[in-house]
Design an enzyme around this catalytic site. Structure first.
Site, PDB file in Angstrom:
ATOM      1  N   TYR A  79     -16.498   2.936   8.733  1.00 51.95           N
ATOM      2  CA  TYR A  79     -14.646   2.873   8.648  1.00 51.95           C
ATOM      3  C   TYR A  79     -14.259   3.293  10.356  1.00 51.95           C
ATOM      4  O   TYR A  79     -13.375   2.893  10.684  1.00 51.95           O
ATOM      5  CB  TYR A  79     -14.238   3.323   7.032  1.00 51.95           C
ATOM      6  CG  TYR A  79     -13.168   3.683   7.263  1.00 51.95           C
ATOM      7  CD1 TYR A  79     -11.841   2.852   6.863  1.00 51.95           C
ATOM      8  CD2 TYR A  79     -12.441   5.297   7.592  1.00 51.95           C
ATOM      9  CE1 TYR A  79     -10.269   3.587   7.198  1.00 51.95           C
ATOM     10  CE2 TYR A  79     -10.802   5.419   7.720  1.00 51.95           C
ATOM     11  CZ  TYR A  79     -10.499   4.344   7.948  1.00 51.95           C
ATOM     12  OH  TYR A  79      -8.732   4.681   8.070  1.00 51.95           O
TER      13      TYR A  79
ATOM     14  N   ASP B   8      -2.125 -13.384   6.133  1.00 44.81           N
ATOM     15  CA  ASP B   8      -3.447 -12.979   6.272  1.00 44.81           C
ATOM     16  C   ASP B   8      -3.165 -12.268   7.538  1.00 44.81           C
ATOM     17  O   ASP B   8      -3.106 -13.690   8.244  1.00 44.81           O
ATOM     18  CB  ASP B   8      -3.916 -14.297   5.997  1.00 44.81           C
ATOM     19  CG  ASP B   8      -5.360 -14.059   6.396  1.00 44.81           C
ATOM     20  OD1 ASP B   8      -6.075 -12.758   6.822  1.00 44.81           O
ATOM     21  OD2 ASP B   8      -6.137 -15.410   5.886  1.00 44.81           O
TER      22      ASP B   8
ATOM     23  N   LYS C  23     -12.201   1.357  12.956  1.00 42.92           N
ATOM     24  CA  LYS C  23     -10.558   1.623  12.914  1.00 42.92           C
ATOM     25  C   LYS C  23     -10.488   1.953  14.200  1.00 42.92           C
ATOM     26  O   LYS C  23      -9.244   1.464  15.469  1.00 42.92           O
ATOM     27  CB  LYS C  23     -10.316   2.503  12.432  1.00 42.92           C
ATOM     28  CG  LYS C  23      -9.939   2.283  10.974  1.00 42.92           C
ATOM     29  CD  LYS C  23      -9.018   1.267  10.406  1.00 42.92           C
ATOM     30  CE  LYS C  23      -7.665   1.906  11.280  1.00 42.92           C
ATOM     31  NZ  LYS C  23      -6.621   1.014  10.900  1.00 42.92           N
TER      32      LYS C  23
ATOM     33  N   GLY D 142       0.549  -0.785  -0.286  1.00 44.52           N
ATOM     34  CA  GLY D 142       0.114  -0.198   0.047  1.00 44.52           C
ATOM     35  C   GLY D 142       0.812   1.382  -0.473  1.00 44.52           C
ATOM     36  O   GLY D 142       2.422   0.670   0.097  1.00 44.52           O
TER      37      GLY D 142
ATOM     38  N   TRP E 151      -5.581  11.863   6.242  1.00 45.04           N
ATOM     39  CA  TRP E 151      -5.653  12.162   4.183  1.00 45.04           C
ATOM     40  C   TRP E 151      -4.013  11.580   3.452  1.00 45.04           C
ATOM     41  O   TRP E 151      -2.895  12.610   3.151  1.00 45.04           O
ATOM     42  CB  TRP E 151      -5.324  13.491   4.278  1.00 45.04           C
ATOM     43  CG  TRP E 151      -6.612  14.578   5.063  1.00 45.04           C
ATOM     44  CD1 TRP E 151      -7.791  13.693   5.433  1.00 45.04           C
ATOM     45  CD2 TRP E 151      -7.565  15.586   4.354  1.00 45.04           C
ATOM     46  NE1 TRP E 151      -8.913  15.173   5.553  1.00 45.04           N
ATOM     47  CE2 TRP E 151      -8.520  15.893   5.228  1.00 45.04           C
ATOM     48  CE3 TRP E 151      -7.044  17.121   3.162  1.00 45.04           C
ATOM     49  CZ2 TRP E 151      -9.474  17.404   4.848  1.00 45.04           C
ATOM     50  CZ3 TRP E 151      -7.597  17.985   3.689  1.00 45.04           C
ATOM     51  CH2 TRP E 151      -9.060  18.389   4.221  1.00 45.04           C
TER      52      TRP E 151
ATOM     53  N   THR F 245      -6.528   6.330  12.211  1.00 48.34           N
ATOM     54  CA  THR F 245      -6.875   7.535  11.280  1.00 48.34           C
ATOM     55  C   THR F 245      -7.861   8.819  12.228  1.00 48.34           C
ATOM     56  O   THR F 245      -8.414   8.064  13.614  1.00 48.34           O
ATOM     57  CB  THR F 245      -8.135   7.144  10.649  1.00 48.34           C
ATOM     58  OG1 THR F 245      -8.180   7.758   9.259  1.00 48.34           O
ATOM     59  CG2 THR F 245      -9.335   5.963  10.871  1.00 48.34           C
ATOM     60  N   ASP F 246      -8.100   9.611  11.626  1.00 50.07           N
ATOM     61  CA  ASP F 246      -8.412  11.100  12.100  1.00 50.07           C
ATOM     62  C   ASP F 246      -9.951  11.004  11.803  1.00 50.07           C
ATOM     63  O   ASP F 246     -10.962  11.237  12.396  1.00 50.07           O
ATOM     64  CB  ASP F 246      -8.361  12.336  10.990  1.00 50.07           C
ATOM     65  CG  ASP F 246      -8.392  12.619   9.938  1.00 50.07           C
ATOM     66  OD1 ASP F 246      -8.811  10.971   9.299  1.00 50.07           O
ATOM     67  OD2 ASP F 246      -9.285  13.171   8.737  1.00 50.07           O
TER      68      ASP F 246
END
Length: 309
Positions: free
Chosen positions: A134, A44, A138, A10, A159, A109-110
């Protein structure tokens, strides 16, 4: 140290690959998908036994978890899969590190914020108020890691963009080149994060962990993005300006002009005081990092074209 990186193909994982080339530590890059030109070990992360086996066989001391289900809109229809990848998988990795007395560096994440109408930068101590699947999954992942009582550094970011994969910068480069007019929302504010900068910070954390393994004051939740604040509209305008795409008329619009099942955070600027103080880092301003990324993209494209590919 022996360091395992998940989600290695990624955006962040690829930046970790670049930086790791100059490291004396041993890195094992894992993913569930192959990528041309780079060595990837299949793992995995939803399979605890597989994680335990690869940790034992490679004497892994640190896991950097870059793997996640990141399709915000699709998560609304794939709750079980999002929970499995964003909550159960991190828990598995944390359990394996707890058993090995190792460290997990986990990327969050934000989107764990958003429901409350914040107008000042979000601190690590604020209660999570996600507005969609999402963000909720998280947040669950963070909670499961903490509950495992393993050594952990959780980094919330926002972002994210890079030279790799699909992201907002690449999308805007394409759209401002091909479209005469474009609408971009101005009522969602945050801060872009260049994945390379985040990867560099992770390497600083790993270095400090290596030199002072027993210092538990470094463990916990942190925020990281580039410095500054902007809207998606401001971000798009700057991308176009730096790229010289001046023919596209970029207009500001409201979020409700793009109906979505997900209510995205209207303000998710992250307060980075803690990570700067703890690890002694200096964070680049978002426009400076954007310039660096675009320059690297251009160099990559020039090299790519020179090879006739």
């Amino acid at each position: 140290m022996n360091i395992l990186v998940t989600g290695a193909n990624g955006q962040l994982g690829n930046e970790m690959r670049l930086i790791a080339k100059s490291s004396t530590d041993r890195f094992l890059f894992t993913d569930v998908i192959e990528q041309d030109g780079v060595k990837t070990t299949y793992l995995d992360v939803t399979d605890l036994d597989a994680i335990r086996k690869i940790v034992a066989n490679n004497a892994i001391e640190v896991i950097v978890n870059c793997a996640a289900y990141t399709n915000v809109d699709a998560a609304e229809s794939n709750v079980e899969l999002a929970e499995k990848l964003n909550a159960t998988a991190p828990e598995n990795l944390a359990v394996a590190m707890k058993e090995a007395d190792g460290l997990i560096v986990h990327i969050s994440t934000d989107y764990v914020f958003g429901k409350e109408p914040y107008n000042t930068p979000c601190k690590e101590s604020q209660q999570g108020t996600p507005t969609g699947v999402y963000g909720m999954t998280k947040l669950h992942g963070e909670q499961k890691i903490i509950a495992s009582r393993c050594k952990h550094v959780i980094i919330r970011t926002a972002w994210l963009y890079s030279e790799f994969g699909k992201n907002f910068v690449k999308a805007m480069l394409n759209l401002t080149t091909t479209k005469p007019q474009l609408k971009v929302v101005f009522d969602q504010c945050g801060t872009p994060t260049y994945a390379y900068d985040l990867a560099e910070v992770i390497m600083v954390i790993l270095s400090q962990y290596k030199s002072q393994t027993q210092n538990r004051s470094m463990f916990g939740v942190y925020h990281f993005s580039n410095e500054g604040v902007c809207s998606w509209y401001d971000f798009a305008k700057m991308i176009a300006e730096y790229a010289g795409n001046n023919d596209c008329d970029i207009q500001a619009c409201h979020s409700n002009e793009f109906p979505s099942r997900v209510i995205r955070p209207a303000y998710s600027v992250l307060d980075k005081t803690k990570i700067k103080a703890t690890f002694g880092i200096k964070i680049p301003y978002w426009t400076d990092s954007l310039k660096v990324c675009l320059e690297r993209m251009n160099k990559f494209n020039e090299l790519w074209n020179s090879k006739g590919i």
